[in-house]
Each structure stands twice: as C-alpha cells, then as structure tokens.
Design an enzyme around this catalytic site. Structure first.
Site, short mmCIF file in Angstrom:
data_model
loop_
_atom_site.label_atom_id
_atom_site.label_comp_id
_atom_site.label_asym_id
_atom_site.label_seq_id
_atom_site.Cartn_x
_atom_site.Cartn_y
_atom_site.Cartn_z
N TYR A 131 0.43 -17.85 5.97
CA TYR A 131 0.14 -16.53 5.37
C TYR A 131 1.04 -16.27 4.18
CZ TYR A 131 -0.44 -11.46 4.97
OH TYR A 131 -0.68 -10.19 4.50
N LYS A 135 0.07 -15.81 0.03
CA LYS A 135 0.49 -14.67 -0.79
C LYS A 135 1.36 -15.13 -1.95
CE LYS A 135 -1.50 -11.30 1.42
NZ LYS A 135 -2.57 -10.50 0.77
#
Length: 278
Positions: A131, A135
């Site tokens: 994750y 980002k």
C-alpha cells in the site's frame, strides 16, 4: 496560517472523489465558503448533497477526457480505495494511481494552477508494504508531471462516518482513540485524524498554503491547520475623515521658481514677430 488577510477574489474548484470520506466533507466546505463561487464535483455516482454553487458531473473515470475538466483555480483529488473493495491489485492501482495521474495531467493542460492530492502517511515507493509503495509511486509520478503547484496531503488513519463499513479501519479507530493521547513527540504523526479536519486543512492550503512548487503536508501538520480568523476593518473616525490639518499652508510643497511662467519673455517674442511682419 494565522493572521492572513481575507481573500476577496471569487474562485472556482474541481473535486474528484466527492463521495468519499474527505471528498464529501470538502465539497460542503467549498460550497459554504465565501471565497468560492463555483464548485464542480466529478464523480461516478450522484451526490446526496445539493447546493446552488455545486455542479455535479457523473462519468466513468475510464472515459474521462479533457472536455470533462474545465478551468478552475484548484483541483482537489480525493480518490482512494482498498484492495478488498477494488478486488485486485490492478484495480486498486487504477483508482489510486492511474486515475489521479490522468486527472492531474488533464488539469495541467487546462491551466489549473494548483492540484491538492490525498496520499497516505507512510507513502514510500521503496517501502516493504505494498500500500505504501503504491502511494509512493503516485507521489513520485505526480511530481514528475511538473504541475504549476502541487500540494500532497498525507493523513494517517481517517476517522469519520463512512457510508460503508470497513472492519479493519473500525478496529484501528477504536485502538487509536485509546493510544492517541500517548502518541507524543515523533509519534504524533501516527495519531488518527478526523476526515473533516483533513478537508478543512485542504481548503486552508488552497487559500493560504505555502508557495513552493511542491509541498508535502504530514498528518500532524494537517491536524493543526485552521482557517485564519477574519480581520475586522477598523472604522474611520470623523477626525481622520475630516483632517483639515493636512492642508496647512506649511505642508504645501514650495513652487519651483524655475518653472514659473515668465510673461516678459512672451512680450519680447511678440515684439520680434511684429518687426518681422513690418
């Protein structure tokens, strides 16, 4: 961001991801703000919120084109999902990377001066966590677009009333509500943050944020950003309005004697002209 003078120009904004936790709160703040005259929400479904300033454009982000992005002062991108909701990593990256990059690129072509994009607290393209890597990739490619001005906000765990139940985030909220007071010093950045506060911070960044081409706002910075208090105009007293003292004779600048009109010179010129005519 305290002590700033109130802006007077009327602005317009585009919000992408207006149905999410932060995006929905941001749309309301923009519509209620005196600084904004028009707010456009680009979304995949109808909003529950209505306002005279608000224009809603419903479209698929897969089919988003330049015509969907009109000129505005700011672009707010609040897109984001989870792998569980997206179904696959490919679909997750489409929502969290591909769509924001596409939208930012179109905004640049339209001449939008400032893009404000939500990322994540631990965004890092070299992170061990998938994750955070995604980002980090988003941030890196946004910066490489060389937008006129880019503000990246990195909230920690968002707290607020979601339209959908997320068990993991609810557990995280409950845990951090107990731990937040204990997270001090360098650990402040791990405190959870209210979605309404993130929306408020994004509005303040748009109006009063740093002038740098690229600025990254950490979660603890977002938590302490507030809109400046409006400055009241001081009334002008009668003495100030009718201050006749400023017209005193001694205050009048002296006349430059060199530029005083000399009538004798004019008379001499006239005599010379008369002699020529004779």
């Amino acid at each position: 961001m305290k002590g700033c003078a109130k802006l007077v120009e009327m602005r317009s904004a585009i919000v992408v991801g207006a149905t999410g936790l932060v995006g929905s709160a941001l749309v309301k703040l923009l519509c209620e703000s005196e600084e904004y005259i028009a707010v456009t929400a680009i979304t995949r479904r109808k909003l529950d919120y209505e306002h005279p300033k608000l224009i809603v454009k419903i479209c698929s982000f897969d089919q988003l084109e330049e015509a969907h992005i009109e000129f505005a002062d700011e672009l707010f991108c609040c897109l984001g999902t989870t792998i569980k909701k997206a179904g696959t990593r490919e679909e997750f990256e489409k929502v969290d990377v591909e769509y924001p990059l596409r939208i930012a690129s179109l905004a640049k072509k339209r001449g939008i001066a400032h893009a404000i994009v939500i990322s994540a607290m631990s965004a890092n393209e070299t992170s061990l966590f998938y994750y955070n890597r995604v980002k980090g990739k988003l941030e890196k490619e946004l910066i490489e677009l060389q937008l006129p001005k880019l503000s990246i906000v990195r909230p920690s765990l968002l707290v607020g009333e979601r339209s959908e139940f997320r068990f993991g985030e609810k557990m995280g909220e409950a845990l951090l509500s107990v731990l937040n007071p204990l997270l001090i010093g360098p650990l402040k950045k791990y405190r959870s943050i209210q979605s309404n506060q993130v929306a408020l911070a994004m509005l303040a960044i748009a109006l009063y944020g740093k002038k740098s081409p690229v600025t990254i706002y950490a979660s603890h910075e977002l938590a302490r950003i507030h809109m400046p208090e409006p400055q009241e105009e001081q009334p002008v007293t009668r003495e100030q309005l009718f201050n006749w003292d400023k017209f005193k004779e001694e205050d009048i600048p002296p006349i430059d004697e060199e530029i005083v009109f000399d009538q004798s010179k004019l008379q001499n010129i006239k005599r010379l002209q008369d002699r020529k005519e004779e």
